[in-house]
Design a protein around this motif. Structure first.
Motif, mmCIF file in Angstrom:
data_model
loop_
_atom_site.group_PDB
_atom_site.id
_atom_site.type_symbol
_atom_site.label_atom_id
_atom_site.label_comp_id
_atom_site.label_asym_id
_atom_site.label_seq_id
_atom_site.Cartn_x
_atom_site.Cartn_y
_atom_site.Cartn_z
ATOM 1 N N ASN A 41 36.513 7.124 31.828
ATOM 2 C CA ASN A 41 37.861 6.627 31.580
ATOM 3 C C ASN A 41 37.948 5.165 32.022
ATOM 4 O O ASN A 41 38.833 4.785 32.779
ATOM 5 C CB ASN A 41 38.894 7.496 32.327
ATOM 6 C CG ASN A 41 40.311 7.123 31.984
ATOM 7 O OD1 ASN A 41 40.593 6.585 30.920
ATOM 8 N ND2 ASN A 41 41.228 7.404 32.892
ATOM 9 N N ASP A 42 36.990 4.371 31.602
ATOM 10 C CA ASP A 42 36.981 2.932 31.904
ATOM 11 C C ASP A 42 37.174 2.645 33.392
ATOM 12 O O ASP A 42 37.981 1.794 33.777
ATOM 13 C CB ASP A 42 38.036 2.198 31.080
ATOM 14 C CG ASP A 42 37.791 2.302 29.584
ATOM 15 O OD1 ASP A 42 36.608 2.280 29.176
ATOM 16 O OD2 ASP A 42 38.771 2.417 28.821
ATOM 17 N N GLY A 43 36.478 3.391 34.240
ATOM 18 C CA GLY A 43 36.536 3.150 35.675
ATOM 19 C C GLY A 43 37.734 3.769 36.382
ATOM 20 O O GLY A 43 37.912 3.575 37.575
ATOM 21 N N LYS A 44 38.527 4.534 35.660
ATOM 22 C CA LYS A 44 39.681 5.212 36.264
ATOM 23 C C LYS A 44 39.394 6.711 36.330
ATOM 24 O O LYS A 44 38.602 7.242 35.560
ATOM 25 C CB LYS A 44 40.933 4.970 35.426
ATOM 26 C CG LYS A 44 41.347 3.511 35.365
ATOM 27 C CD LYS A 44 42.597 3.365 34.525
ATOM 28 C CE LYS A 44 42.955 1.912 34.379
ATOM 29 N NZ LYS A 44 42.625 1.374 33.081
ATOM 30 N N PRO A 45 40.081 7.424 37.228
ATOM 31 C CA PRO A 45 39.872 8.875 37.338
ATOM 32 C C PRO A 45 40.304 9.609 36.063
ATOM 33 O O PRO A 45 41.160 9.136 35.322
ATOM 34 C CB PRO A 45 40.763 9.286 38.507
ATOM 35 C CG PRO A 45 41.102 8.043 39.228
ATOM 36 C CD PRO A 45 41.024 6.938 38.234
ATOM 37 N N PHE A 46 39.698 10.778 35.875
ATOM 38 C CA PHE A 46 40.122 11.652 34.777
ATOM 39 C C PHE A 46 39.938 13.105 35.177
ATOM 40 O O PHE A 46 39.285 13.413 36.164
ATOM 41 C CB PHE A 46 39.404 11.319 33.465
ATOM 42 C CG PHE A 46 37.914 11.484 33.455
ATOM 43 C CD1 PHE A 46 37.328 12.611 32.892
ATOM 44 C CD2 PHE A 46 37.081 10.492 33.969
ATOM 45 C CE1 PHE A 46 35.948 12.746 32.858
ATOM 46 C CE2 PHE A 46 35.696 10.618 33.930
ATOM 47 C CZ PHE A 46 35.126 11.751 33.375
ATOM 48 N N GLY A 77 46.797 5.538 34.935
ATOM 49 C CA GLY A 77 45.740 5.270 33.968
ATOM 50 C C GLY A 77 44.809 6.446 33.744
ATOM 51 O O GLY A 77 43.819 6.341 33.031
ATOM 52 N N MET A 78 45.123 7.592 34.344
ATOM 53 C CA MET A 78 44.265 8.773 34.213
ATOM 54 C C MET A 78 44.311 9.331 32.791
ATOM 55 O O MET A 78 45.160 8.948 31.999
ATOM 56 C CB MET A 78 44.685 9.856 35.209
ATOM 57 C CG MET A 78 46.087 10.410 35.037
ATOM 58 S SD MET A 78 46.299 11.747 33.815
ATOM 59 C CE MET A 78 45.495 13.087 34.618
ATOM 60 N N LYS A 79 43.371 10.197 32.498
ATOM 61 C CA LYS A 79 43.410 10.941 31.239
ATOM 62 C C LYS A 79 42.894 12.344 31.469
ATOM 63 O O LYS A 79 42.276 12.629 32.494
ATOM 64 C CB LYS A 79 42.626 10.239 30.132
ATOM 65 C CG LYS A 79 41.117 10.353 30.231
ATOM 66 C CD LYS A 79 40.452 9.753 29.001
ATOM 67 C CE LYS A 79 38.951 9.831 29.068
ATOM 68 N NZ LYS A 79 38.313 9.263 27.878
ATOM 69 N N VAL A 80 43.182 13.210 30.504
ATOM 70 C CA VAL A 80 42.723 14.594 30.540
ATOM 71 C C VAL A 80 41.786 14.820 29.362
ATOM 72 O O VAL A 80 42.091 14.414 28.234
ATOM 73 C CB VAL A 80 43.903 15.595 30.455
ATOM 74 C CG1 VAL A 80 43.405 17.025 30.296
ATOM 75 C CG2 VAL A 80 44.800 15.471 31.673
ATOM 76 N N LYS A 133 33.858 6.423 39.102
ATOM 77 C CA LYS A 133 32.414 6.202 39.071
ATOM 78 C C LYS A 133 31.679 7.376 38.434
ATOM 79 O O LYS A 133 30.451 7.395 38.390
ATOM 80 C CB LYS A 133 31.895 5.956 40.493
ATOM 81 C CG LYS A 133 32.459 4.695 41.098
ATOM 82 C CD LYS A 133 31.999 4.534 42.531
ATOM 83 C CE LYS A 133 32.648 3.302 43.123
ATOM 84 N NZ LYS A 133 33.205 3.518 44.427
ATOM 85 N N GLY A 134 32.412 8.390 37.992
ATOM 86 C CA GLY A 134 31.785 9.539 37.348
ATOM 87 C C GLY A 134 31.405 10.665 38.279
ATOM 88 O O GLY A 134 30.699 11.593 37.891
#
Length: 162
Positions: A41-46, A77-80, A133-134
């Motif tokens: 997610n482009d460096g953001k949590p998901f 900025g998170m996503k599911v 960071k994955g």
């Protein structure tokens, strides 16, 4: 002895908290292949949410998240990413369900449960929080009304830590 057990438990917990996603090929709803090791997610949590069309608690959880999803995305900025574990004979039910519910999630199909098994997921619903960071930083299975709040709280913590 208690110290040794505690140390072993802490080591196990730490190892699990920083595990990376395994590489499994899944399909999108339009048939494209996706390598799960590249989910980001482009460096953001998901959040990854395992579900099935027949699983009532799974659908309650996805609906509850869907109600607050736009606000969560705007704030953090998170996503599911929703992973359907429906088997091949039921996979045709996934897209109509997603469309009828108005889910804005990225949806992937794990028809052989390869990704589910690679992660050791035994029961659904099952959610994972992945940091920017994955790394897998949190997991939970089962759903009770309101437990989706844990997801946003953890994501807020991750955003503050960065």
């Amino acid at each position: 002895m208690k110290k040794l057990i505690f140390a072993a438990l802490m080591l196990f917990a730490t190892m699990g908290a920083f595990a990376q996603l395994p590489s499994v090929q899944l399909k999108t709803l339009d048939g494209k292949s996706v390598d799960t090791a590249t989910l980001s997610n482009d460096g953001k949590p998901f959040v990854i949410s395992f579900f099935a069309t027949w699983c009532k608690p799974c659908l309650r959880e996805l609906r509850a998240i869907n109600e607050v999803y736009p606000e969560w995305q705007e704030e953090t900025g998170m996503k599911v990413i929703a992973i359907s574990t429906d088997e091949a004979q039921n996979v045709q039910k996934v897209k109509p369900l997603v469309d009828s519910e108005g889910f804005e999630y990225e949806v992937l199909l794990d028809t052989n449960q390869d990704f589910q098994h690679a992660l050791g997921v035994q029961m659904i619903p099952y959610v994972m929080i992945i940091d920017g960071k994955g790394n897998i930083v949190d997991t939970r299975n089962g759903y009770t009304d309101g437990s989706e709040q844990h997801l946003i709280e953890k994501i807020r913590e991750l955003n503050l830590a960065n």
